[in-house]
Write a protein that holds these residues in place. Structure first.
Motif, PDB file in Angstrom:
ATOM      1  N   PRO A 113       0.811  -1.205   0.000  1.00 53.67           N
ATOM      2  CA  PRO A 113       0.000   0.000   0.000  1.00 53.67           C
ATOM      3  C   PRO A 113       0.853   1.268   0.000  1.00 53.67           C
ATOM      4  O   PRO A 113       0.476   2.266  -0.567  1.00 53.67           O
ATOM      5  N   SER A 114       2.037   1.243   0.642  1.00 53.61           N
ATOM      6  CA  SER A 114       2.912   2.414   0.599  1.00 53.61           C
ATOM      7  C   SER A 114       4.340   1.943   0.779  1.00 53.61           C
ATOM      8  O   SER A 114       4.584   0.817   1.215  1.00 53.61           O
ATOM      9  N   ALA A 115       5.311   2.819   0.464  1.00 51.39           N
ATOM     10  CA  ALA A 115       6.715   2.406   0.506  1.00 51.39           C
ATOM     11  C   ALA A 115       7.140   1.943   1.895  1.00 51.39           C
ATOM     12  O   ALA A 115       7.894   0.986   2.035  1.00 51.39           O
ATOM     13  N   VAL A 116       6.641   2.610   2.936  1.00 49.56           N
ATOM     14  CA  VAL A 116       7.107   2.258   4.284  1.00 49.56           C
ATOM     15  C   VAL A 116       6.403   1.026   4.869  1.00 49.56           C
ATOM     16  O   VAL A 116       6.797   0.542   5.916  1.00 49.56           O
ATOM     17  N   SER A 117       5.373   0.506   4.158  1.00 52.46           N
ATOM     18  CA  SER A 117       4.656  -0.632   4.740  1.00 52.46           C
ATOM     19  C   SER A 117       5.496  -1.898   4.728  1.00 52.46           C
ATOM     20  O   SER A 117       5.146  -2.869   5.390  1.00 52.46           O
ATOM     21  N   SER A 118       6.595  -1.923   3.984  1.00 52.91           N
ATOM     22  CA  SER A 118       7.439  -3.111   4.049  1.00 52.91           C
ATOM     23  C   SER A 118       8.607  -2.910   5.022  1.00 52.91           C
ATOM     24  O   SER A 118       9.508  -3.737   5.076  1.00 52.91           O
ATOM     25  N   LEU A 119       8.570  -1.821   5.789  1.00 52.32           N
ATOM     26  CA  LEU A 119       9.616  -1.637   6.803  1.00 52.32           C
ATOM     27  C   LEU A 119       9.165  -2.269   8.112  1.00 52.32           C
ATOM     28  O   LEU A 119       7.996  -2.156   8.482  1.00 52.32           O
ATOM     29  N   PRO A 120      10.086  -2.926   8.815  1.00 55.75           N
ATOM     30  CA  PRO A 120       9.692  -3.530  10.093  1.00 55.75           C
ATOM     31  C   PRO A 120       9.236  -2.487  11.108  1.00 55.75           C
ATOM     32  O   PRO A 120       9.816  -1.400  11.173  1.00 55.75           O
ATOM     33  N   GLN A 121       8.191  -2.802  11.867  1.00 48.01           N
ATOM     34  CA  GLN A 121       7.689  -1.885  12.906  1.00 48.01           C
ATOM     35  C   GLN A 121       8.740  -1.646  13.978  1.00 48.01           C
ATOM     36  O   GLN A 121       8.946  -0.525  14.423  1.00 48.01           O
ATOM     37  N   SER A 122       9.374  -2.763  14.428  1.00 47.61           N
ATOM     38  CA  SER A 122      10.439  -2.637  15.427  1.00 47.61           C
ATOM     39  C   SER A 122      11.694  -3.239  14.838  1.00 47.61           C
ATOM     40  O   SER A 122      12.004  -4.412  15.073  1.00 47.61           O
ATOM     41  N   PRO A 123      12.420  -2.473  14.040  1.00 44.68           N
ATOM     42  CA  PRO A 123      13.594  -3.049  13.375  1.00 44.68           C
ATOM     43  C   PRO A 123      14.691  -3.406  14.364  1.00 44.68           C
ATOM     44  O   PRO A 123      14.731  -2.867  15.474  1.00 44.68           O
ATOM     45  N   SER A 124      15.564  -4.291  13.926  1.00 45.39           N
ATOM     46  CA  SER A 124      16.725  -4.632  14.747  1.00 45.39           C
ATOM     47  C   SER A 124      17.607  -3.376  14.823  1.00 45.39           C
ATOM     48  O   SER A 124      17.585  -2.551  13.921  1.00 45.39           O
ATOM     49  N   PRO A 125      18.402  -3.224  15.895  1.00 43.95           N
ATOM     50  CA  PRO A 125      19.284  -2.048  15.970  1.00 43.95           C
ATOM     51  C   PRO A 125      20.177  -1.924  14.733  1.00 43.95           C
ATOM     52  O   PRO A 125      20.519  -0.831  14.323  1.00 43.95           O
ATOM     53  N   ALA A 126      20.548  -3.065  14.149  1.00 39.13           N
ATOM     54  CA  ALA A 126      21.366  -3.053  12.930  1.00 39.13           C
ATOM     55  C   ALA A 126      20.505  -3.597  11.793  1.00 39.13           C
ATOM     56  O   ALA A 126      20.147  -4.775  11.794  1.00 39.13           O
ATOM     57  N   THR A 127      20.162  -2.722  10.847  1.00 41.79           N
ATOM     58  CA  THR A 127      19.202  -3.098   9.801  1.00 41.79           C
ATOM     59  C   THR A 127      19.844  -3.025   8.420  1.00 41.79           C
ATOM     60  O   THR A 127      20.664  -2.150   8.155  1.00 41.79           O
ATOM     61  N   TYR A 128      19.430  -3.945   7.539  1.00 44.81           N
ATOM     62  CA  TYR A 128      19.903  -3.935   6.149  1.00 44.81           C
ATOM     63  C   TYR A 128      18.967  -3.122   5.268  1.00 44.81           C
ATOM     64  O   TYR A 128      17.744  -3.225   5.401  1.00 44.81           O
ATOM     65  N   VAL A 129      19.549  -2.353   4.370  1.00 44.95           N
ATOM     66  CA  VAL A 129      18.741  -1.545   3.437  1.00 44.95           C
ATOM     67  C   VAL A 129      19.238  -1.774   2.001  1.00 44.95           C
ATOM     68  O   VAL A 129      20.310  -1.284   1.631  1.00 44.95           O
ATOM     69  N   PRO A 130      18.470  -2.533   1.192  1.00 46.41           N
ATOM     70  CA  PRO A 130      18.901  -2.728  -0.199  1.00 46.41           C
ATOM     71  C   PRO A 130      18.817  -1.402  -0.957  1.00 46.41           C
ATOM     72  O   PRO A 130      17.822  -0.705  -0.868  1.00 46.41           O
ATOM     73  N   ILE A 131      19.877  -1.030  -1.676  1.00 41.75           N
ATOM     74  CA  ILE A 131      19.857   0.248  -2.403  1.00 41.75           C
ATOM     75  C   ILE A 131      20.029   0.068  -3.912  1.00 41.75           C
ATOM     76  O   ILE A 131      19.752   0.969  -4.678  1.00 41.75           O
ATOM     77  N   ILE A 132      20.549  -1.081  -4.325  1.00 44.65           N
ATOM     78  CA  ILE A 132      20.708  -1.331  -5.767  1.00 44.65           C
ATOM     79  C   ILE A 132      20.479  -2.813  -6.038  1.00 44.65           C
ATOM     80  O   ILE A 132      21.000  -3.667  -5.318  1.00 44.65           O
ATOM     81  N   GLN A 133      19.666  -3.081  -7.036  1.00 46.84           N
ATOM     82  CA  GLN A 133      19.358  -4.460  -7.428  1.00 46.84           C
ATOM     83  C   GLN A 133      20.170  -4.822  -8.659  1.00 46.84           C
ATOM     84  O   GLN A 133      20.475  -3.953  -9.468  1.00 46.84           O
ATOM     85  N   GLY A 134      20.468  -6.112  -8.819  1.00 38.85           N
ATOM     86  CA  GLY A 134      21.073  -6.590 -10.055  1.00 38.85           C
ATOM     87  C   GLY A 134      22.554  -6.307 -10.172  1.00 38.85           C
ATOM     88  O   GLY A 134      23.189  -5.788  -9.249  1.00 38.85           O
ATOM     89  N   CYS A 135      23.106  -6.676 -11.327  1.00 39.88           N
ATOM     90  CA  CYS A 135      24.539  -6.500 -11.555  1.00 39.88           C
ATOM     91  C   CYS A 135      24.791  -6.450 -13.054  1.00 39.88           C
ATOM     92  O   CYS A 135      24.196  -7.209 -13.809  1.00 39.88           O
ATOM     93  N   ASN A 136      25.680  -5.528 -13.464  1.00 42.47           N
ATOM     94  CA  ASN A 136      25.998  -5.395 -14.901  1.00 42.47           C
ATOM     95  C   ASN A 136      27.295  -6.088 -15.274  1.00 42.47           C
ATOM     96  O   ASN A 136      27.745  -5.978 -16.401  1.00 42.47           O
ATOM     97  N   ASN A 137      27.940  -6.773 -14.323  1.00 40.26           N
ATOM     98  CA  ASN A 137      29.319  -7.196 -14.576  1.00 40.26           C
ATOM     99  C   ASN A 137      29.501  -8.506 -15.335  1.00 40.26           C
ATOM    100  O   ASN A 137      30.486  -8.690 -16.015  1.00 40.26           O
ATOM    101  N   PHE A 138      28.586  -9.407 -15.182  1.00 40.97           N
ATOM    102  CA  PHE A 138      28.683 -10.695 -15.882  1.00 40.97           C
ATOM    103  C   PHE A 138      30.049 -11.353 -15.721  1.00 40.97           C
ATOM    104  O   PHE A 138      30.719 -11.683 -16.709  1.00 40.97           O
ATOM    105  N   CYS A 139      30.507 -11.523 -14.494  1.00 40.18           N
ATOM    106  CA  CYS A 139      31.696 -12.339 -14.241  1.00 40.18           C
ATOM    107  C   CYS A 139      31.381 -13.731 -14.822  1.00 40.18           C
ATOM    108  O   CYS A 139      30.231 -14.184 -14.746  1.00 40.18           O
TER     109      CYS A 139
END
Ligand code: SAM
Ligand code: SF4
Length: 417
Positions: A113-139
């Protein structure tokens, strides 16, 4: 109230996505359950980076086939790197799975319903935040770009807004995630880069620490290195996967740098950020890797002395250029022996590095209490345990180190001012 169950394997990116998926379910009125038996919806978040991971995923899907037969009302969904753009083949192989969806590309019944609805209500003190998806490198060996697609960066304002919200909800530390996190922003119209993002995040009140992973050596710019050194909240910790110490193997892997350039880069990082802890990734047993090429990797690791080394045996992945063009010719026993050699070498190096912290006082952010012991990490990413009856979750605490090992440190709360 309906129940959901999420099963996750793989990298931090998968774990971060599962956490967000869980928050989304809760926002939609579902409740988490640890057991499949009580679930109305089961989501498998898959990893296929190596054959062994893919085998685990496929086994899990097969086990769920019998379960779905006995519980026809259950909804089964699979996400993560098993899912490619065309799910027709998967649908044919596993007709009992109701939905296959790519990471973040939720089916309609899960639309947020909104961008913040997938954020945890009580996040862990150390939280992961994905900022970029995918990869262009093709190793040559890697399936990630084939499954996750090309790089797509989230916009800078969106990430800053999300981190502000996480901090409001209790996060003290964030780790920015991407398969290739240091190429963040290259695809954005205003070309804001990771250094720009770090500068913005560094101004957020209440946020104590910022980390990011995984970096590609070729995208580690001078600007980024200087930025890490100057921003107080950015931790002295850099991941820098090298994969091999042999120039020939690096070329075959299509990594885009040689060992001289890599050594130069490590020197520059260490000169600019003297306290830095470095980690790397290694693949052993890449097609045609000779004993002497493997020894070049051993030499590079002995010389550069990383704090952490993640080592994996080469696993041919269908669809990659390596699996098409190169024979997987290193016997499993040799691969295993090389893996053991590196693990033993790194055990000794890490033991020595950590020994230097004996008797020192380090600051950690306490993340949780497991089996009666508090645990947290130093700015350099070292895991520290201590016992104490008071409440410490989310606190920055000074710990006097009394015991060290290659993998963790132990100590007591330093009460001295
Ligand atoms: N993007 C990062 C980089 O440049 O190395 C790492 C992301 S990759 C998904 C995580 C690690 O999985 C890699 O560093 C590599 O060591 C390992 N990996 C990827 N493909 C592999 C394969 N076919 N066999 C064995 N290990 C593999
Ligand atoms: Fe895979 Fe990393 Fe290479 Fe991208 S840069 S193809 S994720 S190993």
């Amino acid at each position: 109230m309906p129940n959901y169950h999420i099963w996750t394997i793989g990298c931090q990116m998968n774990h971060a996505e599962s956490e967000r998926l869980g928050s989304l379910f809760e926002h939609l009125g579902y409740q988490a359950t640890d057991t499949v038996e009580y679930a109305d919806v089961v989501v498998l978040n898959s990893c296929v980076v190596r054959q062994s991971a893919e085998n685990r995923v496929v086994n899990k899907i097969k086990v769920l086939r019998d379960f779905a037969r006995e519980h026809p009302d259950i909804t089964l969904a699979v996400t993560g790197c098993l899912v490619n753009s065309d799910a027709t083949k998967l649908k044919r192989s596993f007709p009992h799975v109701d939905y296959f969806f790519k990471a973040g590309d939720y089916p309609p019944w899960l639309e947020k319903p909104s961008a913040v609805s997938s954020l945890p209500q009580s996040p862990s003190p150390a939280t992961y935040v994905p900022i970029i998806q995918g990869c262009n490198n093709f190793c040559a060996y890697c399936i990630v770009p084939h499954r996750r697609g090309r790089e797509i960066s989230r916009t800078l304002p969106e990430i800053v807004c999300e981190v502000r919200e996480l901090v409001k909800r209790g996060s003290k530390e964030i780790t920015l995630l991407g398969q290739n996190v240091d190429s963040y922003g290259h695809d954005l119209p205003d070309e804001a880069d990771l250094a720009d993002l770090l500068k913005e995040l560094n101004t957020i009140d209440g946020l104590a620490r910022i980390r990011f992973l995984t970096n590609h050596p070729k995208d580690m710019s001078d600007k980024l290195i200087a930025t890490i050194a100057t921003l107080d909240k950015v931790c002295e910790q850099v991941s820098l996967p090298v994969q091999s110490g042999s120039d020939n193997i690096l070329k075959m892997m299509k990594r885009g740098y040689n060992t001289a350039q890599y050594r130069q880069l490590v020197k520059k990082i260490r000169d600019t950020i003297p306290e830095v802890a470095l980690s790397t990734d290694i693949i052993v047993g890449f097609p045609s890797e000779t004993d002497s090429q493997f020894q070049e990797t051993v030499q590079l690791l002995s010389e550069l002395r990383f704090d952490t080394v993640h080592v994996a045996v080469y696993s041919p992945r269908p669809g990659t250029t390596a699996s098409r063009e190169l024979e997987d010719d290193i016997p499993p026993a040799v691969k295993k022996e090389r893996l053991n050699t590196i693990e033993q070498l790194q055990g000794k190096i890490a033991a020595k590095i950590n020994e230097h912290l004996l008797g020192e006082t380090v600051e950690i952010l306490v993340e949780s209490r497991v089996k009666g012991k508090w645990q947290g990490r130093t700015r350099t990413g070292k895991l520290v345990f201590f016992s104490d009856n008071r409440e410490y979750t989310g606190k920055l605490v000074k710990i006097h180190i009394e015991k060290t090992s290659p993998w963790s440190l132990q100590g007591t709360v330093n009460t001295a001012k």
